[in-house]
Design a protein around this motif. Structure first.
Motif, short mmCIF file in Angstrom:
data_model
loop_
_atom_site.label_atom_id
_atom_site.label_comp_id
_atom_site.label_asym_id
_atom_site.label_seq_id
_atom_site.Cartn_x
_atom_site.Cartn_y
_atom_site.Cartn_z
N SER A 143 0.81 -1.21 0.00
CA SER A 143 0.00 0.00 0.00
C SER A 143 0.85 1.26 0.00
N ASP A 144 2.08 1.14 0.50
CA ASP A 144 2.91 2.33 0.68
C ASP A 144 4.37 1.93 0.53
N ILE A 145 5.15 2.81 -0.05
CA ILE A 145 6.56 2.53 -0.31
C ILE A 145 7.37 2.33 0.97
N THR A 146 6.92 2.88 2.10
CA THR A 146 7.68 2.76 3.34
C THR A 146 7.89 1.31 3.75
N SER A 147 7.00 0.42 3.33
CA SER A 147 7.10 -0.98 3.75
C SER A 147 8.13 -1.77 2.95
N VAL A 148 8.57 -1.23 1.82
CA VAL A 148 9.48 -1.98 0.95
C VAL A 148 10.79 -1.27 0.65
N ILE A 149 10.93 -0.01 1.07
CA ILE A 149 12.06 0.79 0.62
C ILE A 149 13.40 0.26 1.10
N GLU A 150 13.43 -0.48 2.20
CA GLU A 150 14.72 -1.02 2.66
C GLU A 150 15.19 -2.17 1.76
N HIS A 151 14.30 -2.69 0.93
CA HIS A 151 14.66 -3.80 0.04
C HIS A 151 14.89 -3.33 -1.40
N THR A 152 14.22 -2.28 -1.82
CA THR A 152 14.35 -1.82 -3.21
C THR A 152 13.78 -0.42 -3.36
N ASN A 153 14.29 0.29 -4.37
CA ASN A 153 13.69 1.58 -4.72
C ASN A 153 13.06 1.53 -6.12
N LYS A 154 12.96 0.32 -6.69
CA LYS A 154 12.39 0.16 -8.03
C LYS A 154 10.89 -0.12 -7.90
N ILE A 155 10.11 0.87 -8.29
CA ILE A 155 8.67 0.83 -8.03
C ILE A 155 7.89 1.00 -9.33
N ILE A 156 6.81 0.23 -9.45
CA ILE A 156 5.81 0.48 -10.49
C ILE A 156 4.54 0.92 -9.79
N TYR A 157 4.07 2.12 -10.11
CA TYR A 157 2.81 2.61 -9.57
C TYR A 157 1.69 2.08 -10.46
#
Length: 608
Positions: free
Chosen positions: A191-205
């Motif tokens: 739901s939010d980038i804060t939950s995954v940012i420590e693993h990756t910064n590659k995001i598809i919105y």
């Protein structure tokens, strides 16, 4: 309103999902749960309360898996308990889902499914989803999801696992936030980038209507027409430290103290040697402005208060009347919006359901739309014609602080840009405002040095049964924001009144010792504010005034004075709100409340 995390890959999915959920707890914390598939068997754990309760209920190493979905809940349908907690299963226990949003036709669907023999355990709207999918399952989970999305009505994001197809994670986004993250050892939904940012910064919105079919080593995205599509991979410039407390006791106090740094950055981004530098996607051309005869600003909560400060700035600088309206009211009123209207939408998350609905109404009418938001790639930022970003960085605490001040700054730059293009102000005036604005971060740092003063005030008011804020003009807007901060995290009954309206009814509430926080920074109406303070003192109120250092007259009409550094009237909200934030914070701490997660509230309000 709730938080979703899912993972499929080479690592321990149950651990990764629980870690991710802990970072989303600000989105909901009534209950939590997760499902995973281990040895081709679907397993689910759910608990009422915080994620820690769920985390301690089973051994994550013993129940490791390579695929899992999890959820932290803010209740909308059904009380917070273990039965209503997500994930929810189909009647046969083979399909599990986590869901954020609302299924509007769930009662009708539930009735039909019961007739077909499906059993329901919970009071939630969510439980219809796995059963609708199961009812349409013919051997391929993706095909069943395609059919289900044609039946489900509402705003929702969904994560889905199927025991019969143990190496697939399906996710759906429909008017509710959901992103897809790519890391070297697997994939996330969240739901939010804060939950995954420590693993990756590659995001598809993901876009509205998108359905993504994720395997351990590949993924395919389908649009609302079920056609394969490619979506851009964005490399997000946010660090894991941005989403951590970094030694502070709470996210709220961290975010209050981040404001000087954040505001320095935002101000520097929005001008180049005092020439306004709104990006092309956020700037209105002179031709567009000439075609606009009405401006509206709409938002919810704290964002609405920022919008009202923006209204004041546009009216005073650009000399254009502005109508401000709460977003939840905007779409149901005849606001006389047409194709010559500019409608400005303010939202921290860019996913606020009422604001998004108002945006869609305005666009359908043909109005020009402009978003002020903090989240790149959010629904509101994508759907508006124009967007101005706030650059506050992640804001985790439910009570907004740095998002508010960056929204005000962004709206002020928008106001200056419009006024300059319409030749209502000069470049010299713009330079003067920005030069004063550049002093604000250092002035906030000065205010932050007096934390003991704010602790003392918080201690003096924490046991009050009611507290009131007052102010005139811009000060009334600041008073409303101060009252909202105090009530939402201290749970003390707090209201804001226009100072001039006190004697028209509100002053009847004043008793001996009632705390009243008077915001008194506007020089043009200072004498009136002082007079109103005297009226309060005469009725026994304890008056705590927030005033500029140069104001030597307020002391005779106040019991306590909070001094803020001197600035121009337009910019005082950026300073006066800091003591309000700190008083609310320390009152909440002293009362033993959960500062970052106040009861009954969630950070991103994605349901109407």
């Amino acid at each position: 309103m709730c938080g979703i995390v899912g993972y499929i890959g080479k690592n321990n999915a149950t651990k990764l999902v629980l870690e991710g959920l802990k970072k989303l707890e600000y989105r909901g914390y009534d209950s939590a749960g997760l499902s995973f598939i281990r040895d081709n068997k679907l397993m689910t754990f759910k608990k009422k309360g915080r994620i820690k309760v769920l985390e301690e209920s089973f051994d994550q190493d013993e129940f490791s898996s390579n695929i899992s979905i999890g959820h932290t809940r803010w209740a909308t349908h059904g009380e917070p308990n273990e039965i209503n907690a997500h994930p929810h299963l189909s009647s046969d226990g083979k399909i599990t889902v986590v869901h954020n949003g609302i299924i509007e036709n769930y009662l009708e669907l539930r009735k039909d499914l019961i007739k077909k023999g499906y059993k329901f355990l919970s009071q939630t709207d969510t439980e219809v989803i796995p059963n609708v999918i199961a009812d349409n399952y013919k051997g391929d989970i993706l095909d069943a999801v395609f059919k289900a999305t044609e039946i489900l009505k509402g705003a929702y994001s969904i994560g889905i696992l199927d025991e019969k197809e143990p190496n697939r994670l399906i996710a759906v986004r429909n008017s509710s936030p959901l992103l897809f993250a790519i890391c070297k050892d697997g994939y996330f939904i969240a739901s939010d980038i804060t939950s995954v940012i420590e693993h990756t910064n590659k995001i598809i919105y993901l876009e509205d209507g998108d359905i993504i079919d994720i395997r351990e080593n590949s993924y395919t995205i389908y649009d609302k027409n079920h056609k394969k599509v490619e979506r851009e991979i964005t490399e997000v410039n946010i660090s894991a430290a941005d989403a951590s407390k970094e030694g502070y006791d709470h996210f709220l106090i961290k975010e209050i103290y981040e404001q000087p740094r954040v505001l320095r950055e935002v101000i520097s981004i929005k001008h180049n040697n005092y020439v306004i530098n709104l990006p092309l996607e956020g700037s209105l051309s002179l031709e567009e402005l000439k075609n606009i005869n009405k401006i509206y600003i709409t938002a919810c909560g704290t964002a609405f208060h920022a919008g009202e400060a923006g209204k004041y700035a546009i009216e005073n600088l650009a000399k254009i009347p502005v109508i401000s309206e709460i977003a939840s009211e905007f779409r149901y009123k005849n606001m006389f919006v047409d194709d010559k209207s500019l409608v400005v939408f303010v939202s921290q998350s860019g996913e606020t359901a009422d604001t998004l609905a108002a945006l869609r109404k305005a666009k359908a009418i043909g109005a020009k739309t402009l978003a002020i938001t903090n989240v790149v790639g959010s629904s509101i930022s994508r759907e508006a014609d124009k967007v101005v970003y706030c650059y506050a960085g992640p804001e985790i605490s439910v009570a907004s602080t740095k998002a508010y001040t960056t929204q005000v700054i962004s709206l002020y730059f928008l106001a200056m840009d419009i006024a300059l293009k319409l030749k209502e102000i000069t470049q010299y005036q713009v330079k003067d405002i920005i030069q004063n604005m550049e002093k604000i971060p250092s002035q906030i740092e000065e205010i932050l040095k007096h934390k003991d003063e704010f602790k003392k005030i918080a201690n003096s008011i924490k046991d009050a049964k009611s507290i009131f804020y007052t102010g005139r003009s811009l000060d009334y807007i600041t008073a409303k924001e101060g009252a909202l901060k105090l009530k939402e995290i201290s749970y003390i009954h707090t209201e804001a009144f226009p100072s001039g309206e006190l004697k028209h009814g509100s002053i009847a509430l004043i008793e001996e010792g009632t705390p009243v926080i008077s915001v008194a920074t506007q020089s043009s109406i200072l004498e009136k504010t002082i007079s109103n303070n005297q009226e309060l003192l005469a009725r026994g109120a304890t008056v705590i005034s927030i005033a500029e250092e140069k104001n030597k007259f307020i002391k005779d009409s106040s019991d306590v004075i909070i001094e803020i550094p001197d600035t121009i009237d337009l910019l005082t909200p950026l300073l006066a709100v800091i003591p309000e934030q700190l008083i609310a914070y320390y009152a909440s701490v002293l009362l033993g409340n959960d500062v970052d997660k106040p009861r009954n509230l969630a950070k991103s309000v994605t349901v109407e």
